[in-house]
Design a protein around this motif. Sequence first.
Motif, mmCIF file in Angstrom:
data_model
loop_
_atom_site.group_PDB
_atom_site.id
_atom_site.type_symbol
_atom_site.label_atom_id
_atom_site.label_comp_id
_atom_site.label_asym_id
_atom_site.label_seq_id
_atom_site.Cartn_x
_atom_site.Cartn_y
_atom_site.Cartn_z
ATOM 1 N N GLN A 22 0.823 -1.180 0.000
ATOM 2 C CA GLN A 22 0.000 0.000 0.000
ATOM 3 C C GLN A 22 0.866 1.242 0.000
ATOM 4 O O GLN A 22 1.696 1.454 0.874
ATOM 5 C CB GLN A 22 -0.921 -0.049 1.200
ATOM 6 C CG GLN A 22 -1.781 -1.294 1.093
ATOM 7 C CD GLN A 22 -2.935 -1.278 2.051
ATOM 8 O OE1 GLN A 22 -2.851 -0.732 3.121
ATOM 9 N NE2 GLN A 22 -4.020 -1.874 1.662
ATOM 10 N N GLY A 95 -3.530 0.147 11.235
ATOM 11 C CA GLY A 95 -3.162 -0.549 10.000
ATOM 12 C C GLY A 95 -4.300 -1.079 9.153
ATOM 13 O O GLY A 95 -4.161 -2.141 8.550
ATOM 14 N N LEU A 96 -5.380 -0.322 9.104
ATOM 15 C CA LEU A 96 -6.530 -0.735 8.307
ATOM 16 C C LEU A 96 -6.187 -0.755 6.820
ATOM 17 O O LEU A 96 -6.653 -1.600 6.068
ATOM 18 C CB LEU A 96 -7.669 0.266 8.565
ATOM 19 C CG LEU A 96 -9.078 -0.074 8.135
ATOM 20 C CD1 LEU A 96 -9.546 -1.371 8.749
ATOM 21 C CD2 LEU A 96 -10.010 1.069 8.512
ATOM 22 N N GLN A 108 -12.566 -4.937 6.000
ATOM 23 C CA GLN A 108 -12.093 -4.925 7.394
ATOM 24 C C GLN A 108 -12.728 -3.780 8.173
ATOM 25 O O GLN A 108 -13.083 -3.928 9.341
ATOM 26 C CB GLN A 108 -10.567 -4.831 7.429
ATOM 27 C CG GLN A 108 -9.891 -6.115 6.974
ATOM 28 C CD GLN A 108 -8.384 -5.976 6.795
ATOM 29 O OE1 GLN A 108 -7.791 -4.966 7.146
ATOM 30 N NE2 GLN A 108 -7.762 -7.002 6.242
ATOM 31 N N ASP A 130 -3.714 4.933 10.696
ATOM 32 C CA ASP A 130 -2.829 4.302 9.717
ATOM 33 C C ASP A 130 -2.090 5.446 9.039
ATOM 34 O O ASP A 130 -2.731 6.379 8.538
ATOM 35 C CB ASP A 130 -3.628 3.477 8.675
ATOM 36 C CG ASP A 130 -2.709 2.604 7.817
ATOM 37 O OD1 ASP A 130 -1.656 3.107 7.364
ATOM 38 O OD2 ASP A 130 -3.035 1.426 7.603
ATOM 39 N N ASN A 152 1.596 8.985 15.221
ATOM 40 C CA ASN A 152 2.033 7.600 15.042
ATOM 41 C C ASN A 152 2.561 7.071 16.381
ATOM 42 O O ASN A 152 3.631 7.459 16.844
ATOM 43 C CB ASN A 152 3.130 7.535 13.976
ATOM 44 C CG ASN A 152 3.525 6.106 13.651
ATOM 45 O OD1 ASN A 152 3.174 5.166 14.362
ATOM 46 N ND2 ASN A 152 4.254 5.941 12.563
ATOM 47 N N ILE A 168 -5.467 -6.030 11.706
ATOM 48 C CA ILE A 168 -5.409 -7.203 10.831
ATOM 49 C C ILE A 168 -4.287 -7.067 9.795
ATOM 50 O O ILE A 168 -4.179 -6.043 9.119
ATOM 51 C CB ILE A 168 -6.768 -7.428 10.137
ATOM 52 C CG1 ILE A 168 -7.849 -7.646 11.210
ATOM 53 C CG2 ILE A 168 -6.706 -8.612 9.168
ATOM 54 C CD1 ILE A 168 -9.220 -7.999 10.677
ATOM 55 N N HIS A 169 -3.483 -8.110 9.705
ATOM 56 C CA HIS A 169 -2.356 -8.190 8.758
ATOM 57 C C HIS A 169 -1.333 -7.079 8.979
ATOM 58 O O HIS A 169 -0.769 -6.540 8.022
ATOM 59 C CB HIS A 169 -2.852 -8.160 7.290
ATOM 60 C CG HIS A 169 -3.805 -9.270 6.962
ATOM 61 N ND1 HIS A 169 -4.777 -9.160 5.997
ATOM 62 C CD2 HIS A 169 -3.930 -10.525 7.468
ATOM 63 C CE1 HIS A 169 -5.474 -10.296 5.929
ATOM 64 N NE2 HIS A 169 -4.970 -11.134 6.820
ATOM 65 N N ILE A 277 5.577 1.514 9.746
ATOM 66 C CA ILE A 277 6.075 2.851 9.465
ATOM 67 C C ILE A 277 6.345 3.500 10.823
ATOM 68 O O ILE A 277 5.481 3.497 11.711
ATOM 69 C CB ILE A 277 5.049 3.655 8.633
ATOM 70 C CG1 ILE A 277 4.857 2.959 7.267
ATOM 71 C CG2 ILE A 277 5.488 5.105 8.461
ATOM 72 C CD1 ILE A 277 3.688 3.465 6.439
HETATM 73 C C1 LIG Z 1 0.114 -5.259 5.222
HETATM 74 S S1 LIG Z 1 -0.812 -3.772 5.417
HETATM 75 C C2 LIG Z 1 -2.391 -4.374 5.916
HETATM 76 C C3 LIG Z 1 -3.495 -3.506 5.448
HETATM 77 C C4 LIG Z 1 -4.888 -4.101 5.630
HETATM 78 N N1 LIG Z 1 -5.178 -4.282 7.011
HETATM 79 C C5 LIG Z 1 -4.996 -5.393 4.841
HETATM 80 O O1 LIG Z 1 -5.104 -6.465 5.429
HETATM 81 O O2 LIG Z 1 -4.981 -5.311 3.610
HETATM 82 C C6 LIG Z 1 -0.138 -3.092 6.945
HETATM 83 C C7 LIG Z 1 -0.731 -1.765 7.287
HETATM 84 O O3 LIG Z 1 -0.131 -1.289 8.505
HETATM 85 C C8 LIG Z 1 0.013 0.103 8.392
HETATM 86 N N2 LIG Z 1 0.993 0.615 9.353
HETATM 87 C C9 LIG Z 1 2.345 0.665 9.203
HETATM 88 N N3 LIG Z 1 2.913 1.263 10.261
HETATM 89 C C10 LIG Z 1 1.899 1.594 11.107
HETATM 90 C C11 LIG Z 1 1.863 2.251 12.352
HETATM 91 N N4 LIG Z 1 2.986 2.683 12.931
HETATM 92 N N5 LIG Z 1 0.663 2.432 12.959
HETATM 93 C C12 LIG Z 1 -0.473 1.990 12.358
HETATM 94 N N6 LIG Z 1 -0.505 1.366 11.159
HETATM 95 C C13 LIG Z 1 0.670 1.170 10.537
HETATM 96 C C14 LIG Z 1 0.459 0.283 6.945
HETATM 97 O O4 LIG Z 1 0.329 1.607 6.487
HETATM 98 C C15 LIG Z 1 -0.485 -0.706 6.232
HETATM 99 O O5 LIG Z 1 -1.678 -0.093 5.851
#
Ligand SMILES: C[S@@+](CC[C@H](N)C(=O)[O-])C[C@H]1O[C@@H](n2cnc3c(N)ncnc32)[C@H](O)[C@@H]1O
Length: 282
Positions: A22, A95-96, A108, A130, A152, A168-169, A277
């Motif tokens: 993403q 991390g949506l 989700q 996110d 963050n 999730i993920h 991130i």
């Molecule tokens: C592998 S993707 C998963 C996205 C979605 N949940 C899916 O299953 O398709 C991981 C997600 O975590 C987010 N992420 C990365 N660092 C983060 C942080 N420090 N706090 C919250 N989310 C974060 C990324 O931007 C990304 O959207």
Amino acid sequence: MSESEWQVARRRKGQTRKCKSQVPLSSPSVHEQLDVEKVVKRIRTTVTELRCEEFWPKWKDELLMATSASASAEEDVTEEQLKSRDDPPECVCYGLGSFSSCAAARYQLAMLLLLLEVLQVSLKNCFVYDPIFSSGEQNVLRELGMTVLTENEEGKRPVTKPTLFYLIHCGKALYNNLLWKNWSIQGLSQLLMIGNSFNGMRERTTERVFKQEYSYISKAVGLCEEKTLPCPPRMIDVFSDTAVITFPRHILLKEPQVNWAEPHEPEYRDWQDLEIILKAQS
Ligand SMILES: C[S@@+](CC[C@H](N)C(=O)[O-])C[C@H]1O[C@@H](n2cnc3c(N)ncnc32)[C@H](O)[C@@H]1O
């Protein structure tokens, strides 16, 4: 204190695509193009769709059972009992992903809305973050009534009340940081997590890396109860490897005191592979 912070009272038991990578939507033109009303409508339609899915009642039951959070619990919490709580729980969603362009993230988000309904968490008590959210997506979330976090936290969020973490993920470091920040009997017993299975993470990671880099997840495997949530084959990219995870107090209380003392803040050697991130990057 009762067995679990989530426990209120008891009664007798009775193909979408995932965005693999993403990319931050940093271009202002992309933000401007988002039709907030249209996206909100699409999410509401997805909620209705999910509500009719065969697996939804199973998710709901697992969630209600998890709020009992006890291996020996023979009774579950009812939705009515959840309504009458004095101290309403919160939810934090990390991390949506980019739900306006990615179907997996949209599903989700729709699922999150259903779960909040079941747990009686008010939308304003649902904190969403996110770093890749566009300003348009933040507006959509606000329009839905949720609270968008602007900082963050890298997952390092201390809980002060029963809190559902929905991630999730997400990268393992996010889970590891969250566990570290709440590494106490009081802290962990207030966590209810819906995210990737810790056992699955252990299986997919080499033992050395898992123990050294993700030591809190590694230790948490033995302290938690994990229930895999059903996922139909066509939703594999959306809800694969998803579990509801709790930390029953009776398990936490068996842990020697020394294992709770002065938990060290995680340090990661391989920043390249971190899958999150960091504050400095967002
Ligand atoms: C592998 S993707 C998963 C996205 C979605 N949940 C899916 O299953 O398709 C991981 C997600 O975590 C987010 N992420 C990365 N660092 C983060 C942080 N420090 N706090 C919250 N989310 C974060 C990324 O931007 C990304 O959207």
